[in-house]
Each structure stands twice: as structure tokens, then as C-alpha cells.
Design an enzyme around this catalytic site. Structure first.
Site, mmCIF file in Angstrom:
data_model
loop_
_atom_site.group_PDB
_atom_site.id
_atom_site.type_symbol
_atom_site.label_atom_id
_atom_site.label_comp_id
_atom_site.label_asym_id
_atom_site.label_seq_id
_atom_site.Cartn_x
_atom_site.Cartn_y
_atom_site.Cartn_z
ATOM 1 N N CYS A 55 0.873 -1.168 0.000
ATOM 2 C CA CYS A 55 0.000 0.000 0.000
ATOM 3 C C CYS A 55 0.912 1.221 0.000
ATOM 4 O O CYS A 55 2.120 1.091 0.127
ATOM 5 C CB CYS A 55 -0.851 0.054 1.263
ATOM 6 N N ARG A 66 1.380 1.674 -5.948
ATOM 7 C CA ARG A 66 1.508 0.732 -4.831
ATOM 8 C C ARG A 66 0.170 0.101 -4.437
ATOM 9 O O ARG A 66 0.122 -0.761 -3.554
ATOM 10 C CB ARG A 66 2.102 1.441 -3.611
ATOM 11 N N TRP A 94 -3.818 -1.594 -1.192
ATOM 12 C CA TRP A 94 -3.735 -2.821 -1.986
ATOM 13 C C TRP A 94 -4.131 -3.915 -1.000
ATOM 14 O O TRP A 94 -3.355 -4.275 -0.113
ATOM 15 C CB TRP A 94 -2.317 -3.025 -2.498
ATOM 16 N N ASN A 125 1.070 0.217 5.989
ATOM 17 C CA ASN A 125 1.461 -0.573 4.821
ATOM 18 C C ASN A 125 2.243 -1.762 5.352
ATOM 19 O O ASN A 125 3.213 -1.585 6.079
ATOM 20 C CB ASN A 125 2.333 0.294 3.897
ATOM 21 N N GLY A 126 1.797 -2.961 5.005
ATOM 22 C CA GLY A 126 2.507 -4.152 5.473
ATOM 23 C C GLY A 126 1.524 -5.242 5.853
ATOM 24 O O GLY A 126 0.335 -5.162 5.529
ATOM 25 N N GLU A 164 8.249 -19.984 -20.163
ATOM 26 C CA GLU A 164 8.181 -18.627 -19.608
ATOM 27 C C GLU A 164 9.341 -17.769 -20.124
ATOM 28 O O GLU A 164 9.162 -16.597 -20.451
ATOM 29 C CB GLU A 164 8.173 -18.701 -18.075
ATOM 30 N N LYS A 198 8.862 -14.276 -22.154
ATOM 31 C CA LYS A 198 9.469 -13.014 -21.687
ATOM 32 C C LYS A 198 10.264 -12.382 -22.820
ATOM 33 O O LYS A 198 10.223 -11.186 -23.037
ATOM 34 C CB LYS A 198 10.398 -13.246 -20.485
ATOM 35 N N GLU A 201 7.780 -11.213 -25.913
ATOM 36 C CA GLU A 201 6.771 -10.171 -25.692
ATOM 37 C C GLU A 201 7.371 -8.780 -25.519
ATOM 38 O O GLU A 201 6.718 -7.787 -25.804
ATOM 39 C CB GLU A 201 5.821 -10.521 -24.533
ATOM 40 N N HIS A 217 12.053 -33.400 -34.195
ATOM 41 C CA HIS A 217 10.900 -33.813 -34.998
ATOM 42 C C HIS A 217 10.372 -32.669 -35.862
ATOM 43 O O HIS A 217 9.171 -32.559 -36.085
ATOM 44 C CB HIS A 217 9.796 -34.361 -34.087
ATOM 45 N N LYS A 233 -2.148 -5.561 -19.891
ATOM 46 C CA LYS A 233 -1.833 -6.238 -18.622
ATOM 47 C C LYS A 233 -2.928 -7.219 -18.247
ATOM 48 O O LYS A 233 -2.670 -8.297 -17.746
ATOM 49 C CB LYS A 233 -1.669 -5.159 -17.541
HETATM 50 C C1 G6P Z 1 -1.847 -11.030 -20.198
HETATM 51 C C2 G6P Z 1 -0.562 -10.571 -19.538
HETATM 52 C C3 G6P Z 1 0.258 -11.767 -19.057
HETATM 53 C C4 G6P Z 1 -0.572 -12.634 -18.129
HETATM 54 C C5 G6P Z 1 -1.888 -13.063 -18.811
HETATM 55 C C6 G6P Z 1 -2.836 -13.682 -17.814
HETATM 56 O O1 G6P Z 1 -1.574 -11.646 -21.412
HETATM 57 O O2 G6P Z 1 0.204 -9.801 -20.438
HETATM 58 O O3 G6P Z 1 1.398 -11.322 -18.358
HETATM 59 O O4 G6P Z 1 0.167 -13.773 -17.777
HETATM 60 O O5 G6P Z 1 -2.575 -11.925 -19.344
HETATM 61 O O6 G6P Z 1 -3.224 -12.680 -16.913
HETATM 62 P P1 G6P Z 1 -3.738 -12.980 -15.450
HETATM 63 O O7 G6P Z 1 -4.073 -11.625 -14.886
HETATM 64 O O8 G6P Z 1 -4.937 -13.854 -15.595
HETATM 65 O O9 G6P Z 1 -2.627 -13.657 -14.719
#
Ligand code: G6P
Length: 622
Positions: A2, A27, A76, A112-113, A495, A499, A502, A518, A617
Site C-alpha cells: 500500500c 503501490r 492494496w 502498509n505491510g 516462460e 518473456k 513479448e 521432430h 496487462k
Molecule cells: C496477459 C498478460 C500476461 C498474463 C496473462 C494472464 O496476457 O500480459 O502477463 O500472464 O494476461 O493474466 P492474469 O491476470 O490472468 O494472470
């Protein structure tokens, strides 16, 4: 996570507090609140749910809240829904509403914490006649300070230090006492807090940007220290209540750099927040050396009766599922299948009450994941959401919720939420192994200790980031990159590849190492980069052989392996070492160099790291 702010001086406090909170919105942003007092008058508390502008509207940009001393908070949620009643500030009085309006209370505070022992403290306070209106750990701390304040009658610093001795967890606290009209008291342990000074004014904040407009002279208050702010004066105390002198620091950052804590991008900041995200998430699931899932409502009986698990998610969260599948099957012997949420909906997967469907989602709002959850419920399965955003739709609709405590993630490419999800699923696997009897009591204890060592080991991986920065400068013009591995190493490759692609826009693919021959191997040309994840001892040799097949076709090789296994170095061009740990948990470490590689490659290509093209996001469309 937070954000907190405080101001005492000659100007009107509320507009300054709102301005500071605006810069701390990264935050947390599920609710916000202010408490302001005008001289001897009682503090007035105003709260609003949702983003900060709701609070600004409610207070006419702060103009309807007169007073020159106040504290503010942007939340948060960790304990309790993101509702008005749980929003901060919290008050010590036994009020019946949400603690808003002119409050009679002796103590008003923001926090916050996470207070780990808030349950036991709440019980103690209830025995002493305190009543609680919210579900928050913060209300407990504020009331505990009030309890000591009245019991010993020595003063605010004494009441606060007694409270600090009694609570376990992390906190940055800002408190106002009815009897001390122009003063704010602050305390800190493991959560960020800075104190700023200016002529006839004093400020406090979770982070520098909140006060940069007003002052650049700050005290970094240390762990287990207390500060007393009055207009133009700051005094600091240790846990004994003895006054101490802290050095005054001049901030030289510009405002934008300050918001990112000095990091160039949110993504890099969040990569560095992973030790804390993993530690906080794990701590919320471990009590007295044992895994405790009671907060989610998952019982040992339920785990014992499971016939299968289906994990469904999108993007990186799906990759967490891919990793968890190996860990759960290997540790607990329960069959696991992992389905993309967007596909899950169009399949007729057999499931019943003995099936646990786990939906993993950072945002808790991803449309496909939500649809998969609803379908699983319709089909009668037991559902568990592993979610970062408290009170999100998926969290509300699932039968059970395990919250990750990664805090808000700003960069589109997820890092710390991924790591927090991974450790939550690992903890679930370990508990299943204990319940199913596939792990002995001794193994169970050892696995928990190993998990607890992960945050410090991630921090060690981060110390080696310069080598990856250097390597990424060499690969910045690559056309294709292949990530390969077997078993868990394949899950990490998925993953790592995401990374990379993207944020750097370099084409990359993840392959199960044995599958390469294959078809995909025909894409290997001179200097094509192949990155092997080599952490699972019984499969390393095989994957190294697959990498050698690529090398003989011209590939350039990078390997990620465990410290101490120096054989890999002979076969590849560039080796990255990660600390040794139980091989089930190694994904938490192996993913970090891959995140850094993606990050630095994007930076080297001059791209918008935090907001890559075409992505969002949170994807709330199907
Ligand atoms: C989007 C984001 C990814 C995330 C995916 C699932 O594609 O760019 O980083 O993994 O959605 O999102 P979620 O909020 O369900 O983890």
C-alpha cells in the site's frame, strides 16, 4: 503493498496528501482515505473505494477537509475485501460504521505491510472490550497502540514501541493521537518509509516521489525505529524509546526515476521485488513450520479425497500451471492436467466433486480464465483461485482462494506475480505430499525449509545481472531464439521464451528438448541462439545432447544450470549458474536470468519495456 503519506505544517494538508497519494497509486489502488485535523479539533476521516480520483471527488480535491495535519493511504488489499469499511485510515474507537467522519478516537492510523499475528492480538483486544468494524490487520494495530497508550499513560512513543515488540510481520505505520494536535508518529519494520523535512513542515511517505515536489531532504527511517513529526521538526527513537540521530539525505533523482524507486523501468523494479513477493506469499501460507491453507478453506480431507487436478490459466499464469504439474505429480502422485483457459471452455473434460480445478490469475479478471472457472463450477468440480488482486471477480467466484502477495504489478510482462504464483503452488504440492503420505514428516520439514530459502537465493541470482546485461547486448540483433528443456526445465523454457518475445519482439519458441528433432531443428542456422535450461539432474545429459545436435548445425548455445555442475560449461558458449536448491523449486531461480535476459534485450533494442506493443496487462475480452 500500500502507500502511506503524512503532512504536518502551515499549509492545508488534504491537497498535499492527495497529491502524494497520486504518486503512490502504483503501490495500490483499490481504495484510499485521508484523516485530517485542524488544531485541537477531532480528526475527520474520509474514505472512498476504487481509484484515488473517487476520494479527490468526495473531498472536492481536499478542499472540504480543512486542517494542517493529516495522514493518507492508498490500499492494496491483503486482509479483507477492498471495501469502504476496510479502507484506511483506521481508528481506535469502538465505532459502528466504517470509521469515517469526525472521529472521537484517541488514535487514528494508516499502515502498509502485513501483521502476521493479528488474529491472536485481535482476540486479546476483544477480551479487553475492543470491538472491530473491519477485517483488517491495521485496525488491530491501531487498537493495540491505543491499548498500551491508555494502559501505561507514558505517551505515543512508548505505546508504539510496546506495540512493535508485540506484533510480528511488516509495517510502515503513521499515527495521529487526539492529545497531540500537530504531530504525526511513524514506525517501520520491513516496509518502506521515508521522512521529509522542510521549513515549518514535515512529511512522511512510503516512497520518495510522494514528497519530491515539497522537499528533497529526507531521513531513511530504519527497521524498528520510530519518528515523531511536528512542523519543522523530526525526532527519531529506537525500540527502547531513546532518541537517536539519523543522517539527513539529499535526494538527487528526478521525479520519474523516483516513482520507479530509482530503477529505469517498472519491470526491472518488479524483478527485484521477487524475493519479497515470494517471502510474503510463503509466509502467509506457513504457520509454526507447517503449511496452513485455512485462509483458503482448503482442508487436508479435501486434498486427501482428490482424484485429479486440472489447472487452467492464460499466458504466464498457464506456465506456472505447467511447472506445478510436474511438482504436484512428482511429490504427491496426484494426476494433473494443465489446460489453456481459452481451450478449456471448448473441451468436454470429465470432472466431478473429486476434481480440483485451479485457476491461476494475477489480475483475477482475465475473461477466458473466468469463463473456465464458471464452467468448472457448473460441472460440479471444487474450484480454487490463485489470485493476486484481492476481491477480483475470479477471487469472488471461486470456492476457495489462495492469495499471492506480490503487490501491484505495473509492467505488462509479469515477473513477481509469476514467482509468487509458483511458490503458492509449490506450497500446495508440499501439503498434498504430506497429506497423501508421499512425503515423510522429515521430508516435509525439509521441503518447507528449502522453500523458505528461495527468496535469498533469488536475491543472489539478481547479484549476477551484469553478466546477463553483457550477454544480451550480443544477442540484441538475433532473429530467432529457441528455449529448450525437459520436464520442469521445459516449463521454465516456456516462460523464458514468452518473456523474450513479448518485450524484445524477437521471434522465440520453447520446445521440449526431445521434440526438437521432430521438425523444429530444420530452423537452426549458423548463429541461431539456443538456450538450454539444465537444472533437472536426471535429464541434463539428454538436453545437452540435444543442444550439441543444434551446435553441429551452427547454433550458438547458452545454458542455465545449477552451481557446482561445471560439466555444462564444456558444451555451451555461455553458462549462467543459479544456486542449488531442491530440484522441485528450481524454477523459481531459473526463471530470473531469463526475465533479465528478456529485459536487457528489450532495453538494448530501445523498446518500450513496460508497455510492449499490442499487449495489455489484463485481458478482459475472449
Ligand atoms: C496477459 C498478460 C500476461 C498474463 C496473462 C494472464 O496476457 O500480459 O502477463 O500472464 O494476461 O493474466 P492474469 O491476470 O490472468 O494472470
Amino acid at each position: 503493498m500500500c502507500g502511506i503519506v503524512g503532512y504536518t505544517g502551515e499549509k492545508q494538508a488534504a491537497p498535499i496528501l492527495l497529491d502524494g497519494l497520486k504518486r503512490l497509486e502504483y503501490r495500490g489502488y483499490d481504495s484510499a482515505g485521508l484523516a485530517v485535523r485542524d488544531g485541537r479539533a477531532l480528526a475527520e476521516v474520509v474514505k472512498a473505494t476504487g481509484k484515488l480520483y473517487h476520494l479527490a471527488d468526495k473531498t472536492d480535491m481536499g478542499r472540504s477537509l480543512p486542517g494542517t495535519c493529516g495522514i493518507g493511504h492508498t490500499r492494496w488489499a491483503t486482509h479483507g475485501d477492498p471495501s469502504l469499511v476496510n479502507a484506511h485510515p483506521h481508528v481506535s474507537g469502538n465505532c459502528s460504521g466504517s470509521g469515517s467522519g469526525k472521529v472521537e478516537s484517541d488514535v487514528v492510523g494508516v499502515h502498509n505491510g502485513i501483521i502476521e499475528n493479528y488474529g491472536e492480538l485481535k482476540e486479546k483486544l476483544m477480551r479487553h472490550g475492543y470491538r472491530f468494524y473491519s477485517d483488517t490487520d491495521t485496525e488491530v494495530v491501531v487498537k493495540l497502540v491505543d491499548y498500551y497508550y491508555k494502559k501505561y499513560k507514558i505517551g505515543p512513543v512508548d505505546a508504539i514501541t510496546r506495540t512493535m515488540v508485540r506484533v510480528r510481520g511488516s509495517y510502515a505505520l503513521a499515527l495521529m493521537f487526539k492529545d497531540y494536535p500537530d504531530e504525526i508518529f511513524a514506525a517501520r519494520k520491513d516496509s518502506p518509509l521515508i521522512i521529509g523535512t522542510a521549513e515549518n513542515a514535515a512529511f512522511l511517505a512510503s516512497d520518495v516521489p510522494a514528497i519530491l515536489k515539497y522537499t528533497r531532504s529526507v531521513y531513511y527511517i530504519g527497521n524498528l525505529q520510530v519518528a515523531r513529526l511536528s512542523p519543522g521538526s523530526v525526532k527519531c527513537y529506537d525500540l527502547n524509546g531513546d532518541e537517536i540521530t539519523l543522517p539527513l539525505t539529499e535526494i538527487t533523482w528526478d521525479a520519474e526515476a523516483a516513482e520507479k524507486g530509482g530503477y529505469e523501468h517498472f519491470m526491472l523494479k518488479e524483478i527485484h521485488e521477487q524475493p519479497a513477493a515470494v517471502r510474503d506469499t510463503l509466509n502467509s501460507l506457513v504457520r509454526n513450520g507447517k503449511i496452513d491453507l485455512t485462509s483458503s478453506g482448503i482442508t487436508d480431507d479435501m486434498l486427501l479425497s482428490l482424484s485429479q487436478i486440472i489447472i487452467t490459466a492464460c499466458g504466464s499464469a498457464w506456465h506456472v500451471g505447467m511447472a506445478a504439474q510436474y511438482v504436484i505429480e512428482d511429490m504427491a502422485g496426484v494426476p494433473v492436467r494443465v489446460e489453456l483457459a481459452s481451450e478449456f471452455r471448448y473441451r468436454s473434460l470429465p470432472m466431478d466433486r473429486s476434481t480440483l480445478v485451479i485457476v491461476i490469475s494475477q489480475s483475477g479478471e482475465t475473461a477466458d480464465s473466468l469463463a473456465a472457472l464458471r464452467l468448472a463450477k457448473e460441472k460440479g468440480a471444487e474450484t480454487l483461485a490463485v489470485v493476486n488482486v484481492v476481491g477480483s471477480t475470479i477471487a469472488r467466484e471461486a470456492d476457495h482462494v489462495l492469495y499471492t502477495l506480490a503487490g501491484p504489478e505495473i509492467a505488462v510482462a509479469t515477473t513477481k506475480a509469476y514467482s509468487a504464483q509458483l511458490i503458492a503452488l509449490d506450497a500446495l504440492a508440499v501439503q498434498m505430499a504430506m497429506v497423501k503420505g508421499t512425503a515423510s514428516a522429515e521430508q516435509y520439514g525439509h521441503l518447507i525449509e528449502e522453500m523458505a530459502s528461495i527468496p535469498e537465493k533469488i536475491a543472489r541470482v539478481l547479484e549476477d545481472k551484469e553478466r546477463l546485461q553483457w550477454f544480451s547486448s550480443k544477442i540484441a540483433n538475433a532473429h530467432d531464439i529457441f528455449f529448450i528443456g525437459r520436464g520442469l526445465d521445459y516449463a521454465i523454457s516456456l516462460e523464458g521464451s514468452l518473456k523474450m518475445k513479448e518485450i524484445s519482439y524477437i521471434h522465440s519458441e520453447a520446445y521440449a528438448a526431445g521434440e526438437l528433432k521432430h521438425g523444429t531443428i530444420s530452423l537452426i542456422e549458423k548463429n541461431t541462439l539456443v538456450i538450454g535450461v539444465l537444472t533437472q539432474s536426471r535429464m541434463i545429459e539428454k538436453t545437452v545432447s540435444n543442444m550439441a545436435e543444434c551446435k553441429s548445425r551452427g547454433a550458438y548455445l547458452m545454458g542455465i544450470t545449477t552451481n557446482g555442475d561445471f560439466s555444462v560449461e564444456d558444451s555451451v558458449n555461455f553458462t549462467v549458474y543459479i544456486p542449488r536448491t531442491d530440484e522441485h523449486f528450481v524454477s523459481s531461480l531459473a526463471v530470473v536470468p531469463l526475465q533479465l535476459l528478456g529485459y536487457y534485450t528489450s532495453v538494448n533494442r530501445g523498446l518500450d519495456v513496460d508497455k510492449p506493443r499490442n499487449l495489455a496487462k489484463s485481458v478482459t475480452v475472449e
